[in-house]
Design a protein around this motif. Structure first.
Motif, short mmCIF file in Angstrom:
data_model
loop_
_atom_site.label_atom_id
_atom_site.label_comp_id
_atom_site.label_asym_id
_atom_site.label_seq_id
_atom_site.Cartn_x
_atom_site.Cartn_y
_atom_site.Cartn_z
N THR A 21 -5.08 6.21 -0.92
CA THR A 21 -4.22 5.08 -0.79
C THR A 21 -4.30 4.32 -2.01
N CYS A 22 -3.14 3.85 -2.70
CA CYS A 22 -3.05 3.26 -3.97
C CYS A 22 -2.43 1.74 -3.09
N ALA A 23 -3.21 0.61 -3.63
CA ALA A 23 -2.99 -0.88 -3.57
C ALA A 23 -2.21 -1.37 -4.65
N PHE A 24 -1.23 -2.24 -4.49
CA PHE A 24 -0.44 -3.33 -5.47
C PHE A 24 -0.53 -4.36 -4.92
N LEU A 25 -0.81 -5.27 -5.95
CA LEU A 25 -1.03 -6.92 -5.74
C LEU A 25 0.53 -7.49 -6.16
N ALA A 26 1.16 -8.18 -5.18
CA ALA A 26 2.38 -8.84 -5.65
C ALA A 26 2.46 -10.06 -5.98
N PRO A 27 3.08 -10.65 -6.79
CA PRO A 27 2.78 -12.40 -7.01
C PRO A 27 3.22 -13.10 -5.81
N PHE A 29 0.99 -1.05 -0.09
CA PHE A 29 0.06 0.07 -0.10
C PHE A 29 0.93 1.22 0.01
N ALA A 30 0.61 2.20 -0.86
CA ALA A 30 1.23 3.70 -1.07
C ALA A 30 0.44 4.77 -0.46
N LEU A 31 0.85 5.17 0.66
CA LEU A 31 0.16 6.14 1.56
C LEU A 31 0.45 7.44 0.95
N ALA A 32 -0.61 8.12 0.88
CA ALA A 32 -0.40 9.74 0.14
C ALA A 32 -0.39 10.68 1.25
N ASP A 33 -0.15 11.70 0.91
CA ASP A 33 -0.30 12.92 1.97
C ASP A 33 -1.53 13.49 2.09
N GLY A 34 -2.29 13.32 3.08
CA GLY A 34 -3.70 14.06 3.25
C GLY A 34 -4.45 13.01 2.90
N GLY A 35 -5.91 13.21 3.20
CA GLY A 35 -6.91 12.19 2.86
C GLY A 35 -7.99 12.63 1.67
N LEU A 36 -8.83 11.69 1.20
CA LEU A 36 -9.60 12.16 0.34
C LEU A 36 -11.02 12.15 0.89
N SER A 37 -11.87 13.04 0.77
CA SER A 37 -13.25 12.88 1.29
C SER A 37 -14.19 12.05 0.52
N THR A 38 -14.70 10.93 1.33
CA THR A 38 -15.38 9.83 0.32
C THR A 38 -16.72 10.54 -0.28
N PRO A 39 -17.47 11.30 0.43
CA PRO A 39 -18.64 11.86 -0.20
C PRO A 39 -18.17 12.69 -1.45
N ALA A 40 -17.04 13.51 -1.43
CA ALA A 40 -16.30 14.08 -2.42
C ALA A 40 -16.07 13.15 -3.68
N VAL A 41 -15.40 12.03 -3.36
CA VAL A 41 -15.22 11.32 -4.48
C VAL A 41 -16.47 10.58 -5.35
N TYR A 42 -17.41 10.25 -4.35
CA TYR A 42 -18.57 9.70 -4.98
C TYR A 42 -19.20 10.88 -5.79
N THR A 75 6.88 8.98 -4.90
CA THR A 75 5.56 9.14 -5.38
C THR A 75 4.53 9.01 -4.25
N CYS A 76 5.03 8.68 -3.20
CA CYS A 76 4.27 8.49 -2.13
C CYS A 76 4.80 8.64 -0.70
N ARG A 77 4.13 9.10 0.36
CA ARG A 77 4.61 9.46 1.55
C ARG A 77 5.16 8.15 2.32
N ALA A 78 4.70 7.03 2.29
CA ALA A 78 5.13 5.93 2.93
C ALA A 78 4.47 4.76 2.33
N VAL A 79 5.23 3.64 2.62
CA VAL A 79 4.61 2.42 2.04
C VAL A 79 4.07 1.14 2.97
N ARG A 80 3.53 0.42 2.96
CA ARG A 80 3.18 -0.68 3.93
C ARG A 80 3.12 -2.08 3.38
N VAL A 81 3.71 -3.08 3.78
CA VAL A 81 3.34 -4.23 3.30
C VAL A 81 2.35 -5.12 4.05
N ALA A 82 1.46 -5.81 3.46
CA ALA A 82 0.30 -6.37 4.23
C ALA A 82 -0.10 -7.95 3.27
#
Ligand code: C5P
Length: 313
Positions: free
Chosen positions: A260-266, A170-183, A283-290
């Protein structure tokens, strides 16, 4: 019992098919939810009034008043059980805040389960999920976990049993996005393009890939109808998505309403390579592996606090 701690996972939508706006203002959805191993922990303990504390990354964007979904969950359950919602709620955030990974919904699901355990409400899990749906569309899934198809506004769930483990970055971005605004942006873009509104349906290839445990087929079939809207509001996400694919991901998408952007690895090893390359891409603020799928909200065993030697003299 003086306190109860519940651990609850984040989600990513493997498919988010968005239909038309219903009379209640929500969009008709088909959502393939997938619970991943990024967790919030919510602890509740008896107190003489309702209070809320939060620690972890990004907590400046978490409201600590009666609008917080965890506080609303405690009030809702207390009302159903005919008691006062007097608890101290402590939230430890491991799920990105306002990141499109259902962090607020997770805290609501965790608070319902934690308070019910603390208050010995014995409310059936199915009933807790129904209460959760009153708080937000994603709350029932945060309780259930695993992989599930959500219909309606996302709250009606059917589990998709899978045995495979999928590895995510997961690539974490700076700041959030409002769910109602995206819809809202999704509706605006559709109006502008005059494309009409598709009827949401589960993608068969995606469900088959899940059942087969085929990461390559799953990666090729990830789809999020909110992605054009999230990219329109946050154009920099296009570079993040590209960087993850260049780094070796077999699939990519914006998680829920983003950013947040999600990437699938093999496999797990590649996930760490993708994470390192993404982190270095700028291109992102931080990454997480899960990994996923993981189970939903669960009460943690009580931590045994060592008792100091004591003697009455
Ligand atoms: O249900 P929840 O509170 O998570 O939804 C947040 C917002 O996302 C809603 O207020 C609505 O604007 C939008 N939404 C929607 N259709 C859905 C789910 C959410 O329009 N099915």
């Amino acid at each position: 019992m003086s306190s109860v701690t519940v651990s609850v996972p984040a989600k990513v939508n493997l498919q988010l098919a968005v239909g038309g706006v219903r009379p209640d203002g929500f969009h008709e959805l088909v959502s393939v939810f997938h619970a991943v191993s990024l967790y919030d922990e919510v602890t509740v303990e008896s107190a003489d009034r309702l209070s809320l504390t939060c620690d972890g990354e990004g907590i400046d964007d978490v409201p600590l008043d009666h609008t917080n979904l965890a506080a609303r969950a405690a009030v809702l359950l207390a009302d159903r059980l005919g008691r006062e919602p007097h608890v101290r709620i402590r939230i430890r955030k491991g799920i990105p805040v306002a990141g499109g990974m259902a962090g607020g919904s997770a805290d609501a699901a965790a608070t319902l389960l934690a308070c019910d355990t603390l208050w010995r409400g014995d409310t059936p899990r199915e009933m807790l999920r129904r209460l959760g749906a009153e708080l937000g569309s994603d709350v029932p899934f945060s309780d259930l976990g695993g992989t599930a198809i959500g219909t309606g506004r996302g709250e009606r769930l059917a589990s998709v049993p899978t045995t495979a483990r999928f590895h995510w970055v997961f690539a974490l971005a700076d700041g959030g996005l409002s769910t109602p605004a995206v819809y809202g942006e999704c509706d605006r873009l559709r109006d502008e393009a005059g494309t009409g509104v598709p009827r949401p349906a589960p993608r068969e290839e995606l469900i088959a890939a899940l059942r087969a445990g085929d990461a390559y087929a799953l990666g090729a079939n990830l789809v999020n109808d909110l992605q054009p809207a999230a990219l329109s509001l946050r154009p920099s996400l296009a570079a993040t998505l590209r960087a993850g694919v260049d780094a070796g991901a077999v699939g990519s998408l914006v998680s829920g309403s983003g950013p947040t952007c999600a990437f699938l690895a093999p496999d797990e090893e590649t996930a760490h390579v993708v994470a390192d390359r993404l982190a270095a891409s700028g291109t992102c603020r931080a990454v997480r592996v899960a990994y996923g799928a993981v189970s939903g909200a669960r009460v943690l065993p009580r931590r045994v606090v060592p008792v100091e030697r004591e003697n009455t003299v």
